[in-house]
Design a protein around this motif. Structure first.
Motif, PDB file in Angstrom:
ATOM      1  N   PRO A 101       0.850  -1.196   0.000  1.00 34.75           N
ATOM      2  CA  PRO A 101       0.000   0.000   0.000  1.00 34.75           C
ATOM      3  C   PRO A 101       0.887   1.248   0.000  1.00 34.75           C
ATOM      4  O   PRO A 101       1.948   1.260   0.633  1.00 34.75           O
ATOM      5  CB  PRO A 101      -0.756  -0.102   1.332  1.00 34.75           C
ATOM      6  N   ILE A 102       0.472   2.293  -0.704  1.00 29.47           N
ATOM      7  CA  ILE A 102       1.212   3.557  -0.724  1.00 29.47           C
ATOM      8  C   ILE A 102       0.222   4.718  -0.773  1.00 29.47           C
ATOM      9  O   ILE A 102      -0.835   4.603  -1.405  1.00 29.47           O
ATOM     10  CB  ILE A 102       2.216   3.610  -1.909  1.00 29.47           C
ATOM     11  N   ALA A 103       0.564   5.803  -0.070  1.00 27.48           N
ATOM     12  CA  ALA A 103      -0.252   7.027  -0.120  1.00 27.48           C
ATOM     13  C   ALA A 103       0.717   8.195  -0.199  1.00 27.48           C
ATOM     14  O   ALA A 103       1.729   8.212   0.504  1.00 27.48           O
ATOM     15  CB  ALA A 103      -1.120   7.144   1.130  1.00 27.48           C
ATOM     16  N   PHE A 104       0.436   9.152  -1.068  1.00 34.02           N
ATOM     17  CA  PHE A 104       1.395  10.243  -1.271  1.00 34.02           C
ATOM     18  C   PHE A 104       0.672  11.505  -1.718  1.00 34.02           C
ATOM     19  O   PHE A 104      -0.445  11.458  -2.252  1.00 34.02           O
ATOM     20  CB  PHE A 104       2.434   9.845  -2.334  1.00 34.02           C
ATOM     21  N   TYR A 105       1.343  12.637  -1.496  1.00 34.73           N
ATOM     22  CA  TYR A 105       0.812  13.891  -2.008  1.00 34.73           C
ATOM     23  C   TYR A 105       0.945  13.885  -3.519  1.00 34.73           C
ATOM     24  O   TYR A 105       2.021  13.628  -4.066  1.00 34.73           O
ATOM     25  CB  TYR A 105       1.550  15.069  -1.396  1.00 34.73           C
ATOM     26  N   GLY A 106      -0.163  14.158  -4.175  1.00 36.56           N
ATOM     27  CA  GLY A 106      -0.243  14.033  -5.623  1.00 36.56           C
ATOM     28  C   GLY A 106      -0.009  15.336  -6.357  1.00 36.56           C
ATOM     29  O   GLY A 106       0.822  16.164  -5.948  1.00 36.56           O
ATOM     30  N   TYR A 107      -0.758  15.528  -7.404  1.00 35.09           N
ATOM     31  CA  TYR A 107      -0.528  16.603  -8.366  1.00 35.09           C
ATOM     32  C   TYR A 107      -1.407  17.807  -8.065  1.00 35.09           C
ATOM     33  O   TYR A 107      -2.624  17.702  -8.020  1.00 35.09           O
ATOM     34  CB  TYR A 107      -0.846  16.047  -9.757  1.00 35.09           C
ATOM     35  N   ILE A 123      -2.693   0.376  -4.059  1.00 35.04           N
ATOM     36  CA  ILE A 123      -2.256  -0.903  -3.475  1.00 35.04           C
ATOM     37  C   ILE A 123      -1.893  -1.835  -4.619  1.00 35.04           C
ATOM     38  O   ILE A 123      -2.656  -1.980  -5.583  1.00 35.04           O
ATOM     39  CB  ILE A 123      -3.362  -1.569  -2.626  1.00 35.04           C
ATOM     40  N   ALA A 124      -0.715  -2.429  -4.514  1.00 37.16           N
ATOM     41  CA  ALA A 124      -0.305  -3.450  -5.485  1.00 37.16           C
ATOM     42  C   ALA A 124       0.040  -4.724  -4.718  1.00 37.16           C
ATOM     43  O   ALA A 124       0.455  -4.657  -3.558  1.00 37.16           O
ATOM     44  CB  ALA A 124       0.905  -2.976  -6.290  1.00 37.16           C
TER      45      ALA A 124
END
Ligand SMILES: Cc1ncc(COP(=O)(O)O)c(C=O)c1O
Length: 309
Positions: A101-107, A123-124
């Motif tokens: 799982p990953i969460a990040f500040y986007g565009y 999630i991969a």
């Protein structure tokens, strides 16, 4: 083995199941430029009772907590991420896999303060065998103390799996490999043992276990926690708030790494100094055997550590 050789074709991205090749981000994503993301690494095991995710709730808790220092508020409930993960495993017919799982500040913009950037989540899952190799689990690995020090928690949060901070681990790992070692041990700013680039470290001396305490600039590893419990249940004394000096590594009876990727990997030498008999030691062997017995569900104990699909 690269992703292209793996039999997986779906990724969950911001609420949708998308084809693997369509799981894209914009090149001006905030997290890509400044490392403002958090992630997890979890394993699902092929057990006697079917696929089972190891310590899912603990990993999810750490995932959300990792975002706290950066105000990364993951815009999904834990239940939604759980459902998405289970669905990914089922739809791709995986019996065992690694879960990322990953969460990040986007565009939105590229000022340092990301407050206007959306938090993007994905999630991969993919099949991933023994991280340091099957042979490593049996024979142990050769490690080197890195010339790169681990950052202190007064510089960057050490109890958060932050994407950007992993350049420290990448440097340590590249250096170890370039010098012919399998993995690195990274010292903290005081010069004591912090951890591996993606593993916690345990030391055995006179039949007792020592692992650096959580103020030593290491991650509160979930495998570390599990191994502390397993070792104590086997009757070992575990000093889990230890400060371990560099020199104690060389004179240890046994050493091993723990981690989701590395599982429980013996260390047979540090900087070309043989540890113990230069192979997996008896205490490591007993704890490792018990660990694999548990994760393969050949015992009914610790059942609450598993989420069956
Ligand atoms: C820096 C670091 N230390 C330790 C660990 C081990 O943690 P866990 O057992 O939760 O995988 C990891 C892996 O997540 C890591 O990246």
């Amino acid at each position: 083995m690269g992703f292209d050789e793996m039999d997986v074709d779906l990724i969950w991205q911001d609420g949708e199941f998308v084809d693997w090749e369509d799981a894209q981000v914009h090149v001006l994503t905030h997290g890509l430029h400044y490392g403002t993301g958090v992630f997890e690494g979890v394993r699902c095991y092929d057990t006697e009772k079917g696929p089972a995710i190891f310590r899912w709730e603990e990993h999810l808790d750490r995932f959300y907590q990792s975002g706290d220092p950066y105000d990364i508020e993951i815009p999904y409930e834990k239940e939604e991420l759980t459902e998405a993960t289970e669905e990914l495993i089922r739809r791709q017919d995986l019996q065992s896999c690694y879960i990322r799982p990953i969460a990040f500040y986007g565009y939105d913009m590229l000022g340092l303060n990301p407050e206007s950037c959306p938090v993007e989540t994905a999630i991969a899952v993919w099949p991933w065998g023994a991280y340091l190799g099957e042979e490593a689990l049996e024979e142990g690995i050769d490690v080197a103390v890195s010339s790169w020090r681990k950052y202190a928690s007064s510089q960057m949060p050490t109890n958060s799996k932050t994407t950007g901070t992993y350049v420290n681990s990448v440097l340590a790992s590249q250096e170890a490999k370039a010098n012919g070692y399998t993995e690195a041990i990274v010292l903290n700013k005081e010069g004591n043992v912090a951890e591996g680039p993606g593993e916690n470290v345990f030391l055995v001396r006179d039949g007792e276990l020592y692992t650096p305490g959580l103020a030593e600039s290491n991650l509160d590893g979930i495998t570390r926690r599990s191994v502390i419990t397993i070792a104590e249940d086997l009757g070992y004394t575990v000093h889990d708030g230890a400060t371990v000096s560099r020199s104690e590594l060389y004179t240890a009876d046994e050493l091993f790494f723990t981690g989701t990727a590395a599982e429980l990997t013996p260390i047979r030498s540090v900087d070309d100094n043989e540890i113990g008999a230069g192979t997996k030691g008896p205490v490591t062997d007993e704890i490792q055997q018990r660990f694999f017995e548990i994760i393969e569900r050949r015992t009914d104990e610790y059942d609450d550590w598993f989420r069956y699909l």
